[in-house]
Enzyme design. Structure first.
Site, PDB file in Angstrom:
ATOM      1  N   HIS A 191      -3.897   6.813   2.965  1.00 29.14           N
ATOM      2  CA  HIS A 191      -4.270   5.763   2.382  1.00 29.14           C
ATOM      3  C   HIS A 191      -5.693   5.199   2.718  1.00 29.14           C
ATOM      4  CE1 HIS A 191      -4.480   1.531   0.835  1.00 29.14           C
ATOM      5  NE2 HIS A 191      -4.026   0.982   1.871  1.00 29.14           N
ATOM      6  N   CYS A 251       0.669  -1.281  -0.139  1.00 31.30           N
ATOM      7  CA  CYS A 251      -0.108  -0.111   0.258  1.00 31.30           C
ATOM      8  C   CYS A 251       0.743   1.191  -0.145  1.00 31.30           C
ATOM      9  CB  CYS A 251      -1.071   0.046   1.322  1.00 31.30           C
ATOM     10  SG  CYS A 251      -1.935  -1.467   1.052  1.00 31.30           S
ATOM     11  N   ASN A 263     -10.287  -0.525  -0.791  1.00 35.45           N
ATOM     12  CA  ASN A 263      -8.794  -0.472  -0.722  1.00 35.45           C
ATOM     13  C   ASN A 263      -8.174  -0.775  -2.063  1.00 35.45           C
ATOM     14  OD1 ASN A 263      -6.181  -0.823  -0.232  1.00 35.45           O
ATOM     15  ND2 ASN A 263      -6.393  -1.764   2.012  1.00 35.45           N
TER      16      ASN A 263
HETATM   17  O1  UT7 Z   1      -4.332  -1.788   3.140  1.00 32.00           O
HETATM   18  C1  UT7 Z   1      -3.731  -1.815   4.434  1.00 32.00           C
HETATM   19  C2  UT7 Z   1      -4.023  -3.247   5.058  1.00 32.00           C
HETATM   20  N1  UT7 Z   1      -5.429  -3.466   5.398  1.00 32.00           N
HETATM   21  C3  UT7 Z   1      -5.808  -2.845   6.343  1.00 32.00           C
HETATM   22  O2  UT7 Z   1      -5.579  -1.572   6.776  1.00 32.00           O
HETATM   23  C4  UT7 Z   1      -6.940  -3.546   7.245  1.00 32.00           C
HETATM   24  C5  UT7 Z   1      -6.965  -3.207   8.659  1.00 32.00           C
HETATM   25  N2  UT7 Z   1      -8.245  -3.715   9.429  1.00 32.00           N
HETATM   26  C6  UT7 Z   1      -9.425  -3.526   9.175  1.00 32.00           C
HETATM   27  O3  UT7 Z   1      -9.660  -2.753   8.507  1.00 32.00           O
HETATM   28  C7  UT7 Z   1     -10.578  -4.282  10.135  1.00 32.00           C
HETATM   29  O4  UT7 Z   1      -9.544  -4.837  11.321  1.00 32.00           O
HETATM   30  C8  UT7 Z   1     -11.368  -5.122   9.221  1.00 32.00           C
HETATM   31  C9  UT7 Z   1     -12.420  -4.267   8.477  1.00 32.00           C
HETATM   32  C10 UT7 Z   1     -10.565  -5.995   8.552  1.00 32.00           C
HETATM   33  C11 UT7 Z   1     -12.102  -5.722  10.439  1.00 32.00           C
HETATM   34  O5  UT7 Z   1     -12.974  -5.155  11.234  1.00 32.00           O
HETATM   35  P1  UT7 Z   1     -12.988  -5.262  12.670  1.00 32.00           P
HETATM   36  O6  UT7 Z   1     -13.800  -4.332  13.472  1.00 32.00           O
HETATM   37  O7  UT7 Z   1     -11.674  -5.410  13.273  1.00 32.00           O
HETATM   38  O8  UT7 Z   1     -13.718  -6.754  12.745  1.00 32.00           O
HETATM   39  P2  UT7 Z   1     -13.232  -8.131  13.319  1.00 32.00           P
HETATM   40  O9  UT7 Z   1     -12.220  -8.873  12.609  1.00 32.00           O
HETATM   41  O10 UT7 Z   1     -12.755  -8.172  14.753  1.00 32.00           O
HETATM   42  O11 UT7 Z   1     -14.520  -8.989  13.319  1.00 32.00           O
HETATM   43  C12 UT7 Z   1     -15.739  -8.680  13.980  1.00 32.00           C
HETATM   44  C13 UT7 Z   1     -16.766  -9.598  13.694  1.00 32.00           C
HETATM   45  C14 UT7 Z   1     -16.399 -11.174  13.680  1.00 32.00           C
HETATM   46  O12 UT7 Z   1     -17.421 -11.765  13.992  1.00 32.00           O
HETATM   47  P3  UT7 Z   1     -17.379 -12.472  15.625  1.00 32.00           P
HETATM   48  O13 UT7 Z   1     -15.972 -13.288  15.903  1.00 32.00           O
HETATM   49  O14 UT7 Z   1     -17.296 -11.179  16.631  1.00 32.00           O
HETATM   50  O15 UT7 Z   1     -18.576 -13.210  15.555  1.00 32.00           O
HETATM   51  C15 UT7 Z   1     -16.155 -11.585  12.294  1.00 32.00           C
HETATM   52  O16 UT7 Z   1     -16.433 -12.659  11.810  1.00 32.00           O
HETATM   53  O17 UT7 Z   1     -17.174  -9.252  12.370  1.00 32.00           O
HETATM   54  C16 UT7 Z   1     -17.162 -10.409  11.408  1.00 32.00           C
HETATM   55  N3  UT7 Z   1     -16.903 -10.224  10.103  1.00 32.00           N
HETATM   56  C17 UT7 Z   1     -18.158 -10.007   9.333  1.00 32.00           C
HETATM   57  N4  UT7 Z   1     -19.341  -9.730   9.611  1.00 32.00           N
HETATM   58  C18 UT7 Z   1     -20.216  -9.502   8.320  1.00 32.00           C
HETATM   59  C19 UT7 Z   1     -15.716 -10.051   9.588  1.00 32.00           C
HETATM   60  N5  UT7 Z   1     -16.074  -9.615   8.419  1.00 32.00           N
HETATM   61  C20 UT7 Z   1     -17.380  -9.578   8.239  1.00 32.00           C
HETATM   62  C21 UT7 Z   1     -18.357  -9.087   6.908  1.00 32.00           C
HETATM   63  N6  UT7 Z   1     -19.654  -9.164   7.152  1.00 32.00           N
HETATM   64  N7  UT7 Z   1     -17.711  -8.754   5.691  1.00 32.00           N
END
Ligand code: UT7
Length: 315
Positions: free
Chosen positions: A242, A108, A272
């Protein structure tokens, strides 16, 4: 060096969150509240190299330059259909130029890494005009059954032309090598001598750890860079962050204590697009006439590696 023009190109197919929820266990509310993304541009029948060419041509047209005027070409890309040659050669062949060129894979922050390389060439007196193209198709890397990654990404290309000048006020590259945080592996050709089993994986990402890294490194990079450049947060007109997640951008802004009006975003309908994210945002803002001469732009990007980078440019 100084920036003289920008360009960008996007795939025509736009995929909404509702469309994703037809085949994934996800929904518009989760995606938009957790990421700020409503839709993304996804490669379908286009070739990434054609998007790169389109972005580059727009930047050259804006600069009033022809391909013969470019004496160094840097292409930032994580994945494309060729393992070799580099995407730069594929793009240059289509555009009909043959100056020295290199490909970088810095994920990125690739646009800022490319700026740093370009600046070194200017300082060494080797070049007059440098073309940077960042072209990315992360939607070809993710598993479309993995809701935690595939909803985040979009494809596209962004380009910029730099010429001799003194408008790059500072640049800072940071590395915290940690390859397991965002990675994807692919098998190489078998040989009589390699016994380890090689596997292809889709993109794997430890989202929460990357989120923390992004906020911490970006706010730290920006503060350090401004200090190094003799500037203050108040002097910055535009923070070009970014476009990975709107919550990341908001957290960086809050950490810096800056009002939201100076953080342009396009993540809502782009997702992204890795290293293409900053130059696409730059081009869209530029074509809207957002920047005025003398404006200070701060770029900050972070991603796989883990790598991050920040730069200050005067418009
Ligand atoms: O380009 C640079 C590289 N990437 C980044 O900068 C990404 C950095 N990370 C993020 O942006 C965030 O961590 C994410 C958007 C990837 C995830 O958001 P989060 O608030 O950290 O969610 P999480 O991974 O802690 O997941 C929370 C819940 C989980 O369910 P449980 O375990 O709480 O029941 C996931 O399974 O949300 C669930 N989940 C979804 N639910 C519906 C994960 N993805 C989805 C989805 N739809 N697409």
């Amino acid at each position: 060096m100084k920036l003289i023009s920008t360009g960008s190109a996007l795939p025509k197919r736009q995929v909404s969150n509702d469309e994703l929820s037809q085949f994934l266990d996800t929904n518009d509310t989760w995606i938009s509240t957790r990421t700020g993304i409503h839709s993304r541009h996804v490669i379908s029948d286009e070739l990434l190299e054609d998007l790169a060419v389109e972005a580059a041509r727009k930047a050259l047209d804006m600069a009033g330059l022809g391909v013969q005027d470019i004496d160094f070409f840097i292409c930032s890309n994580v994945v494309n259909e060729y393992m070799t040659p580099g995407l730069s050669c594929v793009v240059a062949h289509k555009m009909g130029f043959a100056c020295p060129m290199i490909d970088i894979n810095c994920a990125c922050p690739g646009f800022i890494y490319a700026m740093d390389i370009a600046e070194s060439y200017f300082l060494a007196g080797k070049v007059n005009n440098v073309l940077i193209v960042c072209a990315e198709e992360p939607t070809r890397m993710t598993s479309w059954e993995d809701r935690s990654t595939c909803v985040l990404f979009g494809d596209g290309a962004g380009a910029a032309v730099f010429t001799r000048g003194d408008k790059l006020k500072g640049i800072k590259l940071t590395a915290e090598p940690s390859p397991d945080k965002i990675c994807q592996t692919r098998p190489l050709m078998p040989t009589p001598y390699v016994t380890k089993e090689e596997q292809e994986t889709p993109l794997l990402m430890k989202g929460r750890e990357v989120f923390r890294f992004a906020v911490t490194t970006s706010s730290r990079d920006i503060r350090a860079l401004l200090e190094q450049s003799g500037l203050t947060l108040d002097r910055v007109n535009w923070f070009m962050i970014h476009q990975a997640n709107l919550r990341i951008i908001d957290a960086i802004r809050e950490e810096l204590g800056v009002d939201p009006g100076r953080f342009p975003t396009n993540i809502g309908d782009h997702g992204n697009s890795s290293s293409a994210s900053c130059p696409i945002l730059l081009d869209e803002c530029n074509r809207k006439g957002l920047f005025k001469p003398g404006d200070i732009l701060v770029f900050s990007a972070f991603g796989a590696g883990l790598l991050s980078a920040a730069a200050v440019l005067e418009w």
